[in-house]
Structure formats: C-alpha cells, structure tokens
Enzyme design. Structure first.
Site, PDB file in Angstrom:
ATOM      1  N   ARG A   1      -6.458 -24.803  -9.644  1.00  0.00           N
ATOM      2  CA  ARG A   1      -6.479 -23.446  -9.094  1.00  0.00           C
ATOM      3  C   ARG A   1      -7.910 -22.931  -8.990  1.00  0.00           C
ATOM      4  O   ARG A   1      -8.374 -22.584  -7.912  1.00  0.00           O
ATOM      5  CB  ARG A   1      -5.630 -22.526  -9.978  1.00  0.00           C
ATOM      6  CG  ARG A   1      -5.345 -21.170  -9.386  1.00  0.00           C
ATOM      7  CD  ARG A   1      -4.616 -20.257 -10.345  1.00  0.00           C
ATOM      8  NE  ARG A   1      -5.427 -19.877 -11.498  1.00  0.00           N
ATOM      9  CZ  ARG A   1      -5.178 -18.824 -12.271  1.00  0.00           C
ATOM     10  NH1 ARG A   1      -4.114 -18.066 -12.019  1.00  0.00           N
ATOM     11  NH2 ARG A   1      -5.958 -18.541 -13.295  1.00  0.00           N
TER      12      ARG A   1
ATOM     13  N   TYR B   1      23.777   0.832  -0.491  1.00  0.00           N
ATOM     14  CA  TYR B   1      23.636   0.066   0.742  1.00  0.00           C
ATOM     15  C   TYR B   1      24.449  -1.219   0.684  1.00  0.00           C
ATOM     16  O   TYR B   1      24.490  -1.911  -0.338  1.00  0.00           O
ATOM     17  CB  TYR B   1      22.172  -0.292   0.974  1.00  0.00           C
ATOM     18  CG  TYR B   1      21.327   0.859   1.453  1.00  0.00           C
ATOM     19  CD1 TYR B   1      21.554   1.458   2.687  1.00  0.00           C
ATOM     20  CD2 TYR B   1      20.274   1.338   0.674  1.00  0.00           C
ATOM     21  CE1 TYR B   1      20.767   2.510   3.138  1.00  0.00           C
ATOM     22  CE2 TYR B   1      19.476   2.385   1.108  1.00  0.00           C
ATOM     23  CZ  TYR B   1      19.728   2.963   2.341  1.00  0.00           C
ATOM     24  OH  TYR B   1      18.949   4.006   2.780  1.00  0.00           O
TER      25      TYR B   1
ATOM     26  N   MET C   1      14.988   2.352  -2.049  1.00  0.00           N
ATOM     27  CA  MET C   1      13.559   2.650  -2.094  1.00  0.00           C
ATOM     28  C   MET C   1      13.208   3.712  -3.136  1.00  0.00           C
ATOM     29  O   MET C   1      12.211   3.582  -3.848  1.00  0.00           O
ATOM     30  CB  MET C   1      13.073   3.108  -0.713  1.00  0.00           C
ATOM     31  CG  MET C   1      11.570   3.367  -0.664  1.00  0.00           C
ATOM     32  SD  MET C   1      10.967   3.882   0.960  1.00  0.00           S
ATOM     33  CE  MET C   1      11.167   2.371   1.905  1.00  0.00           C
TER      34      MET C   1
ATOM     35  N   LYS D   1      -8.240  -6.760 -15.367  1.00  0.00           N
ATOM     36  CA  LYS D   1      -8.062  -6.913 -13.926  1.00  0.00           C
ATOM     37  C   LYS D   1      -6.800  -6.167 -13.478  1.00  0.00           C
ATOM     38  O   LYS D   1      -5.982  -5.752 -14.289  1.00  0.00           O
ATOM     39  CB  LYS D   1      -7.960  -8.397 -13.563  1.00  0.00           C
ATOM     40  CG  LYS D   1      -6.747  -9.105 -14.174  1.00  0.00           C
ATOM     41  CD  LYS D   1      -6.742 -10.578 -13.829  1.00  0.00           C
ATOM     42  CE  LYS D   1      -5.510 -11.264 -14.440  1.00  0.00           C
ATOM     43  NZ  LYS D   1      -5.452 -12.698 -14.085  1.00  0.00           N
TER      44      LYS D   1
END
Length: 375
Positions: free
Chosen positions: A139, A261, A309, A40
């Site tokens: 679940r 940053y 990023m 998956k």
C-alpha cells in the site's frame, strides 16, 4: 455543565478526558517507546481542533495526519518542536510549503525522497523526514529492493536526516495472525539498513502485541477515540463518543402496516413506533435498515424499515405507553450500544463509523480542561 439545545436533532458528546486517558494508557504500556497520536481525518471525525490541544497539554509530542492539507490546518495547534508528520507524504509541488511550515513528510517512494532532498538542497539546510518501507501490505512505502540503495545514498542522508524508519501492520486487529510476525521480521531486516535511526511500526493494535512491535515510537489512532483495535486483547479503552437522537414522532400502527421506503418491513402485530431524527446524511449507515437498534429506558429498540436520509424508525413496543415522547433523546452509541456493536450490525468497522459521523449533530465537548458546546 454543558447545555444540550432542545432544538438539536441529535447530540454527539465527545469526552476529551477519555481521549487523554486512552493516550496515557498506551504511553504507559509501550514505554520506554514514545506514543504519538494519529489525528488524521479530523481526529477520526471528532474534531482535531479540540482533540489536538488536549493531547499537547497531556504531553504528546508526535502527531500524524494523512494529508498535507490536514497538517496545515493544525500547524498552529502543535508546538514548533513537536513532530507533525504526513503519512501520505507530499504531492509534487507541496515541498516548499511543507518546509516553510515545519511539516515532516513520510517518504513513501523514491520520487518523494528525491523531491524532498532537492528541496533541502535548494534551501541549503536539512529537512527531516520519516521513511516508510513496505513489509507486506503493498500500500505505502519503498519496495524492499529500493531500500538499500537509499540507505547507502550519502547525499540523501546528509540532506534528509531520518526521524524514523517505519512500516504499517496489515493484520494487527487479529493478534494471532501470522502476518504480524512475518511483517515484524521483514521490518527488522529492512531497518538494519538504518542502524542509528529510530523505528516506528505499531498502530493501535500493534501497541497491544507486545514489546517486540513497539520500536521507538508507536502511533495509535483508533484506540485514542475509544474503540477497540483488537478483540479480546487487554482492558477496554475508555469510551469517548456518545450519540443520541431525538424522537420526532411516536405512533401506533396495526398489524400489516408497512414502514418506510420500499415497504421492506411490515408489522406482524399492533406496534408502537418512534421516528428518530437521524439518517444516512448524518453518517448513520443505511445498512442498519431492519437490523440495527437504538436503546432507551432499559430496552433495545429495533430499527424497522429502511434508514432514510434524515430519519430512522424504531419499534418501541417494549416500552410502556408514553415512556417516550416527542423531543426525548435515545441512545444510538453509548454505554448500552458500543461503537463496535453498531459497526458490526452495519457490516462495517468502527473506523468507518467514527469518521462518517456527520456535522448536523450538536457537538458537545467535555473534559480536557474545557467544557464547550459546538453551536
């Protein structure tokens, strides 16, 4: 030999031979039970189109994905007589397409079971399925009081021959957790309603818990891709992934100079830095800001400042001046920086780290009777 492109900002190398070796190891350890492969999420982010064929060639006959759309993408890669199962079952309206393509749902609710039975009756033929029962995870799966009525429903059993009855372990990454034994007991009790149906219980961690958890079919995922499903249980699995990022720039800064940053890090002394071409857009977690590291030339290179990023800055003061230059590759995940260690530093788990690996990397596949570069 494969070729790494000089212009590639980062290189993700995926060892298909290691995937096969890990599957074969699990298959040996759980025999006489069979070993499936969970592919998956695009084979946990590593490329189902590349992973599935090598597992088929190795002899794997059972494959699990999460969604019907994932099954449809790899249908042509899986032999017609192999199991291709959808863990989330089928959304209403998907039954006809799944039946036509030979996709086998995991039935997780009475509603899913009724719709699959109705599809079989419309077609006038049987449609196999797996049936999941909830043993304590809340679940997926039928609640305990829903299991027996379905087991006694002769029309359902005629229309939907069960490939297996299954459940899922919640705490298999903690081998000594009491929940493992509790779930095994609950599963054994619920599975008694289907005395002639194979049992499928263990994931990667469960495969290492011993024969009592193996049943007839185990379904490893994480372990296939080289990560450890449980601490301190058995030999490490063969590493599958190596991630390297390229040096964009090096510089020297003076004491007191802020980096990145928010100026979240300032140099306490004169420092040499390297800017690496990898960031959170590549699946490199921002949570590694000021706490993760890279590795090169025999030294750990701490991340300084925030992961942004597209780039990350590391302190290379431990290296000799000139030891790293623009264009060099440094290790992000590999022999000296395991995926478990990086995930722990990021405050996450190997599953998340693997499945977040981005597609801006040059992906290099080696082994598995092929050697290819995803350009």
């Amino acid at each position: 030999m494969f070729e790494v492109q000089p212009a590639a900002p980062a290189v993700l190398t995926i060892d298909l031979d290691a995937v096969v070796a890990n599957w074969r190891r699990i298959a040996r350890e759980v025999a006489p039970a069979s070993a499936a492969a969970v592919v998956k999420a695009d084979a946990y982010g590593l490329g189902a189109a590349q992973v599935v064929p090598v597992l088929v060639a190795a002899g794997c006959q059972h494959f699990f994905v999460a969604h019907q759309s994932e099954a449809e993408k790899i249908r042509d890669l899986v032999p017609d007589d192999a199991l291709l199962a959808v863990l989330n079952g089928l959304h209403a309206g998907g039954e006809a397409a799944a039946a036509a393509m030979g996709i086998t749902p995991v039935l997780n609710s009475v509603g899913q079971a009724q719709r699959w039975q109705a599809q079989a009756e419309r077609l006038g033929r049987v449609l196999p399925a797996l049936l999941q029962v909830d043993t304590g995870m809340a679940r997926h799966g039928l609640a305990p009081d829903e299991v027996l009525p379905l087991a006694q429903d002769e029309a359902f059993r005629r229309a939907v021959p069960l490939v297996a009855v299954m459940s899922h372990l919640a705490c298999s990454d903690e081998p000594d957790h009491q929940a493992n034994a509790d779930q095994a007991k609950a599963f054994a009790a619920l599975a008694q309603g289907f005395p002639d149906v194979p049992r499928c219980f263990a994931n990667s961690g469960g495969a290492l818990l011993g024969a009592a958890f193996h049943g007839d079919l185990v379904r490893p995922g994480l372990a296939l891709y080289g990560a450890e499903p449980a601490d301190g249980r058995g030999e490490p699995f063969a590493p599958v992934v190596q991630l390297q990022a390229r040096v964009v720039q090096t510089r020297e800064i003076s004491a007191g100079t802020p980096v990145g940053y928010g100026h979240s890090w300032q140099a306490a002394k004169p420092t040499r830095l390297a800017t690496l071409s990898i960031g959170y857009a590549d699946g490199f977690p921002r949570s590694l800001s000021n706490r993760g590291a890279a590795w090169a030339r025999g030294h750990v290179l701490p991340i300084v400042g925030r992961v942004s990023m597209d780039v990350t800055v590391v302190d290379i003061s431990a290296l000799h001046a000139g030891a790293l230059a623009e264009g060099d590759l440094v290790e992000i995940i590999g022999p000296h920086r395991s995926i478990e260690a990086v995930a722990q530093e990021a405050g996450t788990i190997a599953y998340e780290l693997l499945t977040q690996l981005g597609h801006r990397y040059q992906r290099v596949y080696k082994g598995g009777c092929i050697s290819a570069v995803d350009r």
